[in-house]
Design a protein around this motif. Structure first.
Motif, PDB file in Angstrom:
ATOM      1  N   VAL A 120       0.852  -1.191   0.000  1.00  0.00           N
ATOM      2  CA  VAL A 120       0.000   0.000   0.000  1.00  0.00           C
ATOM      3  C   VAL A 120       0.887   1.241   0.000  1.00  0.00           C
ATOM      4  CG1 VAL A 120      -1.735   1.345   1.246  1.00  0.00           C
ATOM      5  CG2 VAL A 120      -1.884  -1.162   1.206  1.00  0.00           C
ATOM      6  N   VAL A 121       0.613   2.136  -0.936  1.00  0.00           N
ATOM      7  CA  VAL A 121       1.334   3.401  -1.012  1.00  0.00           C
ATOM      8  C   VAL A 121       0.354   4.533  -0.702  1.00  0.00           C
ATOM      9  CG1 VAL A 121       2.533   5.030  -2.539  1.00  0.00           C
ATOM     10  CG2 VAL A 121       3.043   2.582  -2.668  1.00  0.00           C
ATOM     11  N   ALA A 122       0.725   5.402   0.237  1.00  0.00           N
ATOM     12  CA  ALA A 122      -0.091   6.578   0.548  1.00  0.00           C
ATOM     13  C   ALA A 122       0.307   7.714  -0.384  1.00  0.00           C
ATOM     14  CB  ALA A 122       0.092   6.993   2.001  1.00  0.00           C
ATOM     15  N   LEU A 123      -0.699   8.372  -0.950  1.00  0.00           N
ATOM     16  CA  LEU A 123      -0.493   9.564  -1.765  1.00  0.00           C
ATOM     17  C   LEU A 123      -0.987  10.759  -0.964  1.00  0.00           C
ATOM     18  CD1 LEU A 123      -1.866   8.240  -5.191  1.00  0.00           C
ATOM     19  CD2 LEU A 123       0.493   8.167  -4.356  1.00  0.00           C
ATOM     20  N   ARG A 129       1.954   4.660 -13.367  1.00  0.00           N
ATOM     21  CA  ARG A 129       3.212   4.057 -13.811  1.00  0.00           C
ATOM     22  C   ARG A 129       3.702   3.006 -12.816  1.00  0.00           C
ATOM     23  NH1 ARG A 129       6.824   8.066 -17.433  1.00  0.00           N
ATOM     24  NH2 ARG A 129       5.117   9.291 -18.347  1.00  0.00           N
ATOM     25  N   LEU A 130       3.526   3.305 -11.520  1.00  0.00           N
ATOM     26  CA  LEU A 130       3.919   2.333 -10.501  1.00  0.00           C
ATOM     27  C   LEU A 130       3.090   1.063 -10.626  1.00  0.00           C
ATOM     28  CD1 LEU A 130       5.655   1.707  -7.989  1.00  0.00           C
ATOM     29  CD2 LEU A 130       3.876   2.786  -6.594  1.00  0.00           C
ATOM     30  N   ARG A 144       4.270  -2.693 -10.527  1.00  0.00           N
ATOM     31  CA  ARG A 144       3.812  -3.472  -9.360  1.00  0.00           C
ATOM     32  C   ARG A 144       2.286  -3.587  -9.425  1.00  0.00           C
ATOM     33  NH1 ARG A 144       7.797  -3.203  -5.061  1.00  0.00           N
ATOM     34  NH2 ARG A 144       6.250  -4.278  -3.786  1.00  0.00           N
ATOM     35  N   PRO A 145       1.751  -4.537 -10.212  1.00  0.00           N
ATOM     36  CA  PRO A 145       0.298  -4.594 -10.452  1.00  0.00           C
ATOM     37  C   PRO A 145      -0.541  -4.812  -9.202  1.00  0.00           C
ATOM     38  CG  PRO A 145       1.496  -5.940 -12.054  1.00  0.00           C
ATOM     39  CD  PRO A 145       2.479  -5.534 -11.001  1.00  0.00           C
ATOM     40  N   GLN A 146       0.040  -5.323  -8.135  1.00  0.00           N
ATOM     41  CA  GLN A 146      -0.732  -5.606  -6.924  1.00  0.00           C
ATOM     42  C   GLN A 146      -0.787  -4.424  -5.952  1.00  0.00           C
ATOM     43  OE1 GLN A 146      -2.415  -8.454  -6.995  1.00  0.00           O
ATOM     44  NE2 GLN A 146      -1.374  -8.732  -8.969  1.00  0.00           N
ATOM     45  N   ASP A 180      10.728   6.003 -10.072  1.00  0.00           N
ATOM     46  CA  ASP A 180      12.094   5.475  -9.972  1.00  0.00           C
ATOM     47  C   ASP A 180      12.672   5.689  -8.579  1.00  0.00           C
ATOM     48  OD1 ASP A 180      11.962   4.748 -12.621  1.00  0.00           O
ATOM     49  OD2 ASP A 180      13.079   6.489 -13.365  1.00  0.00           O
ATOM     50  N   THR A 181      12.278   6.763  -7.917  1.00  0.00           N
ATOM     51  CA  THR A 181      12.790   7.062  -6.575  1.00  0.00           C
ATOM     52  C   THR A 181      12.042   6.276  -5.505  1.00  0.00           C
ATOM     53  OG1 THR A 181      13.218   9.306  -7.376  1.00  0.00           O
ATOM     54  CG2 THR A 181      13.434   8.942  -5.024  1.00  0.00           C
ATOM     55  N   LEU A 182      10.753   6.026  -5.755  1.00  0.00           N
ATOM     56  CA  LEU A 182       9.933   5.326  -4.762  1.00  0.00           C
ATOM     57  C   LEU A 182      10.167   3.817  -4.759  1.00  0.00           C
ATOM     58  CD1 LEU A 182       7.644   5.733  -2.650  1.00  0.00           C
ATOM     59  CD2 LEU A 182       6.006   5.349  -4.509  1.00  0.00           C
ATOM     60  N   LEU A 183      10.390   3.231  -5.929  1.00  0.00           N
ATOM     61  CA  LEU A 183      10.499   1.764  -6.019  1.00  0.00           C
ATOM     62  C   LEU A 183      11.548   1.165  -5.079  1.00  0.00           C
ATOM     63  CD1 LEU A 183       9.990   0.959  -9.810  1.00  0.00           C
ATOM     64  CD2 LEU A 183       8.764  -0.073  -7.884  1.00  0.00           C
ATOM     65  N   PRO A 184      12.773   1.698  -5.006  1.00  0.00           N
ATOM     66  CA  PRO A 184      13.750   1.105  -4.079  1.00  0.00           C
ATOM     67  C   PRO A 184      13.297   1.150  -2.621  1.00  0.00           C
ATOM     68  CG  PRO A 184      14.823   2.583  -5.637  1.00  0.00           C
ATOM     69  CD  PRO A 184      13.359   2.798  -5.798  1.00  0.00           C
ATOM     70  N   LEU A 185      12.498   2.157  -2.262  1.00  0.00           N
ATOM     71  CA  LEU A 185      12.031   2.272  -0.881  1.00  0.00           C
ATOM     72  C   LEU A 185      10.985   1.215  -0.560  1.00  0.00           C
ATOM     73  CD1 LEU A 185      11.753   6.165  -0.592  1.00  0.00           C
ATOM     74  CD2 LEU A 185      13.609   4.683   0.193  1.00  0.00           C
ATOM     75  N   LEU A 186      10.273   0.729  -1.577  1.00  0.00           N
ATOM     76  CA  LEU A 186       9.317  -0.352  -1.353  1.00  0.00           C
ATOM     77  C   LEU A 186      10.040  -1.675  -1.100  1.00  0.00           C
ATOM     78  CD1 LEU A 186       6.635   0.479  -4.073  1.00  0.00           C
ATOM     79  CD2 LEU A 186       6.485   0.859  -1.610  1.00  0.00           C
TER      80      LEU A 186
END
Length: 381
Positions: free
Chosen positions: A193-196, A218-219, A223-225, A337-343
């Protein structure tokens, strides 16, 4: 030592955040001196603690240059009358809570009249308009800061200061229950879950809302789930965001308020620069900070602002702890691109967040009350 029987304290807050701080401080002062009398201006929380508000706090809650200019005559008249009223009342101390454009002038006038003056919540003098510190030094017997880097700045400038911590750090648990938060807002316990959080004001949402939704789309391709949650500050912001979502197929849950539930429930945050970044830090959620302002505003601020960072986590860490994507750098692909590594691994941020949380968790209202009473008694430490 000053005899504290019949203590009279004047307090002025200009907006909801100040009302929260003022109520906590008043509660802590009352615990030590039950017969204390409060006068000034505050909101419903301060009134519930016993403040007799001279006029409604809402008359001071004005945002934006145009709005301020439209109300300037009223604001100046109210400030002049308030100064006269408080000088006549001779309180033992005056406490201005935030709202520096309104309260700093009151503090100066009251101090010149022999009334001790405290300012609670530092304006951003360490970042821009640093000459304001001269007015603060002249008009303020004591500055109470929420953050330690602010206290260091005032010490260097010769302003009496006390770092008291932040009430949010006291209120938010050191470890939030992610499962309970997800259950409370109807999100599945498993999955990403990503908070916007594109801001609470219409202009912020106008500049960042579509950008964040573009990044979310794009995310989702990568990451389709993934699912998204977005706390709406009020009904107007919800309507604005719903309009921006038309034609998009995003698995997103909009909440009415409940930003803390959203932060507790998520795995990472895409967030506008502002106070919400402190809340995300306190919930130990990895974040990417983005912000856009009008081009002319950005051009002016780049020349005025002295700080190398804009977000509170970086200011508190005194280093680039969280990514800041500003203006043209804030593109949908750059955010993804910046968020993906943090996930995948956000511990580099969250371990530092925990250390900062513990530093700010000082029982702020009690600390502030101790400092105010120490000033009245003449034994400021």
């Amino acid at each position: 030592m000053v005899e504290l029987q019949g203590l009279r304290v004047a307090v002025v807050a200009g907006e909801a955040s100040g009302d929260i701080l003022g109520a906590g401080l008043m509660r802590a002062l009352k615990a030590r001196h039950p017969q204390i009398e409060f006068i000034g201006v505050g909101g419903p929380l301060m009134e519930a603690e016993g403040l007799v508000s001279i006029f409604p706090m809402e008359r001071l809650a004005v945002m934006g240059l145009v709005e301020v200019l439209g109300r300037l005559r009223e604001l100046l008249a109210r400030r002049k009358a308030l100064i006269e009223t408080l000088i006549a009342a001779r309180p033992d101390v005056f406490i201005g809570i935030d709202a520096p454009d309104f309260t700093l002038n009151i503090e100066l006038k009251l101090r010149q009249a022999g009334i001790k003056a405290v300012h609670y919540v530092s304006p951003s003098v360490w970042a821009w308009r640093q000459k304001r510190v001269l007015k603060i030094r002249e008009g303020c017997d004591l500055m109470l800061t929420l953050f330690p880097f602010e206290a260091r700045f005032y010490e260097e400038k010769g302003v009496p200061v006390r770092f008291v911590g932040h009430t949010l750090a006291d209120a938010i648990p050191l470890q939030a229950d992610r499962s309970a938060a997800r259950a409370a807002i109807g999100l599945p316990e498993q999955g990403c879950v990503v908070a916007l959080m594109p801001g609470s004001r219409g202009g912020e949402v106008g500049r960042l809302g579509a950008l964040f939704f573009d990044a979310a789309e794009r995310l989702l391709q990568v990451r389709p789930q993934v699912r998204f949650v977005l706390p709406c500050a009020n009904a107007n912001r919800r309507a604005q965001l719903e309009a921006l979502l038309v034609g998009r197929d995003l698995p997103i849950t909009l909440l009415d308020g409940r930003s803390h539930d959203a932060l507790a429930a998520c795995d990472a945050v895409l967030i506008a620069s502002g106070t919400a970044t402190l809340e995300a830090l306190l919930y130990k959620r990895p974040m990417v900070v983005a912000y856009r302002v009008a081009p002319v505003t950005y051009w002016i601020l780049k020349r005025m602002v002295k700080s190398p960072y804009v977000s509170l986590p970086n200011l508190l860490a005194q280093r680039l702890l969280v990514p800041e994507l500003l203006q043209d750098a804030a593109t949908p692909q750059a955010l993804v691109d910046t968020l993906l590594p943090l996930l995948e691994e956000g511990r580099g941020q969250t371990d530092s967040f925990d250390a900062i949380h513990r530093t700010l968790r000082c029982n702020a209202s009690e600390q502030a009350a101790d400092a105010v009473l120490g000033l009245i008694e003449g034994k400021l430490t």
